[in-house]
Write a protein that holds these residues in place. Structure first.
Motif, PDB file in Angstrom:
ATOM      1  N   GLU A   1       0.832  -1.205   0.000  1.00 16.39           N
ATOM      2  CA  GLU A   1       0.000   0.000   0.000  1.00 16.39           C
ATOM      3  C   GLU A   1       0.868   1.256   0.000  1.00 16.39           C
ATOM      4  O   GLU A   1       0.545   2.247  -0.659  1.00 16.39           O
ATOM      5  CB  GLU A   1      -0.916   0.004   1.219  1.00 16.39           C
ATOM      6  CG  GLU A   1      -2.091  -0.948   1.107  1.00 16.39           C
ATOM      7  CD  GLU A   1      -3.058  -0.528   0.011  1.00 16.39           C
ATOM      8  OE1 GLU A   1      -3.879   0.379   0.238  1.00 16.39           O
ATOM      9  OE2 GLU A   1      -2.983  -1.114  -1.089  1.00 16.39           O
ATOM     10  N   GLN A   2       1.978   1.207   0.742  1.00 16.80           N
ATOM     11  CA  GLN A   2       2.901   2.344   0.727  1.00 16.80           C
ATOM     12  C   GLN A   2       3.480   2.541  -0.669  1.00 16.80           C
ATOM     13  O   GLN A   2       3.603   3.675  -1.157  1.00 16.80           O
ATOM     14  CB  GLN A   2       4.023   2.115   1.741  1.00 16.80           C
ATOM     15  CG  GLN A   2       3.550   2.136   3.188  1.00 16.80           C
ATOM     16  CD  GLN A   2       4.640   1.727   4.161  1.00 16.80           C
ATOM     17  OE1 GLN A   2       5.766   1.431   3.773  1.00 16.80           O
ATOM     18  NE2 GLN A   2       4.309   1.696   5.439  1.00 16.80           N
TER      19      GLN A   2
ATOM     20  N   GLN B   1       1.433   9.351  -5.990  1.00 13.81           N
ATOM     21  CA  GLN B   1       1.973  10.691  -5.785  1.00 13.81           C
ATOM     22  C   GLN B   1       2.913  11.077  -6.922  1.00 13.81           C
ATOM     23  O   GLN B   1       2.865  12.199  -7.439  1.00 13.81           O
ATOM     24  CB  GLN B   1       2.721  10.741  -4.449  1.00 13.81           C
ATOM     25  CG  GLN B   1       3.400  12.064  -4.136  1.00 13.81           C
ATOM     26  CD  GLN B   1       2.455  13.076  -3.510  1.00 13.81           C
ATOM     27  OE1 GLN B   1       1.301  12.777  -3.267  1.00 13.81           O
ATOM     28  NE2 GLN B   1       2.953  14.266  -3.241  1.00 13.81           N
TER      29      GLN B   1
ATOM     30  N   GLY C   1       0.892   4.099  -2.924  1.00 12.51           N
ATOM     31  CA  GLY C   1       0.726   5.508  -2.580  1.00 12.51           C
ATOM     32  C   GLY C   1       1.848   6.362  -3.148  1.00 12.51           C
ATOM     33  O   GLY C   1       1.624   7.453  -3.680  1.00 12.51           O
TER      34      GLY C   1
END
Length: 200
Positions: free
Chosen positions: A125-126, A133, A129
């Motif tokens: 998930e990181q 971005q 993300g």
């Protein structure tokens, strides 16, 4: 201290008034997206992020799927009319990026490194993300507006079927993009002391 990166990060905003007045070609935008994703970090360099870049009718189909799915769950006619208008604003752009996680790669790491098994889903998930971005900021640098939407898992099955995606690719977000036809709204920030701490 001057930072071009921070200037670009501030330029990246949620743009809901999208249009088709973009001079970059689909191939150029595809290259921009793939480069941004490839250069984004991931735990163990596992690279679990998958991205599908859709243009024209394929992009429109995403939002048709969203509208059909929401029609089944939004029962209030007035609320659904607002929903349709919001979806129309996404369809008004020139394309959509689908962000997905390759769950097979996550499970493989869980098996290879059992001591860290509980963390790999969070780390994926990181990674996604960070990729979102990066793509969003790269688009903003080119004057292309975008926003990040989350209609998954409501649309997962239909999206996989429509675009013949691998079953192991889990949809995590949808990013409609296009020309900026209206400014972003004002952004509010929490007070610095609520968020940050300097220790020297």
């Amino acid at each position: 201290m001057k930072s071009n990166f921070n200037q670009l990060a501030a330029q990246r905003r949620s743009i809901y008034a999208l249009g088709k007045n973009v001079t970059a070609t689909p191939e150029e935008i595809y290259q921009l997206v793939t480069t941004a994703v490839r250069n984004s970090p991931s735990a163990f360099n596992s690279q679990p992020v998958r991205a599908v870049v859709l243009f024209n009718q394929a992009s429109n189909q995403v939002w048709e799927i969203v509208a059909e799915a929401l029609a089944k769950v939004v029962t209030d006619p007035a609320a659904f009319e607002q929903t349709k208008q919001k979806i129309a604003s996404f369809r008004a752009g020139i394309g959509t990026v689908l962000f997905l996680t390759d769950t097979a790669s996550v499970h493989k790491l869980e098996e290879q490194f059992p001591a860290y098994a509980d963390n790999f889903a969070d780390w994926a998930e990181q990674a996604i993300g960070g990729s979102q971005q990066a793509v969003w900021t790269a688009l903003a640098e080119q004057g292309i507006g975008a926003s990040l939407q989350h209609y998954n898992p409501l649309i997962d099955d239909a999206i996989h079927q429509a675009f013949d995606l691998p079953a192991d690719w889990q949809l995590r977000a949808e990013m409609p993009f296009g020309s900026i036809e209206g400014p972003a709204g004002d952004k509010e920030y929490l007070e610095e002391k609520q968020v940050f701490k300097l220790i020297k």
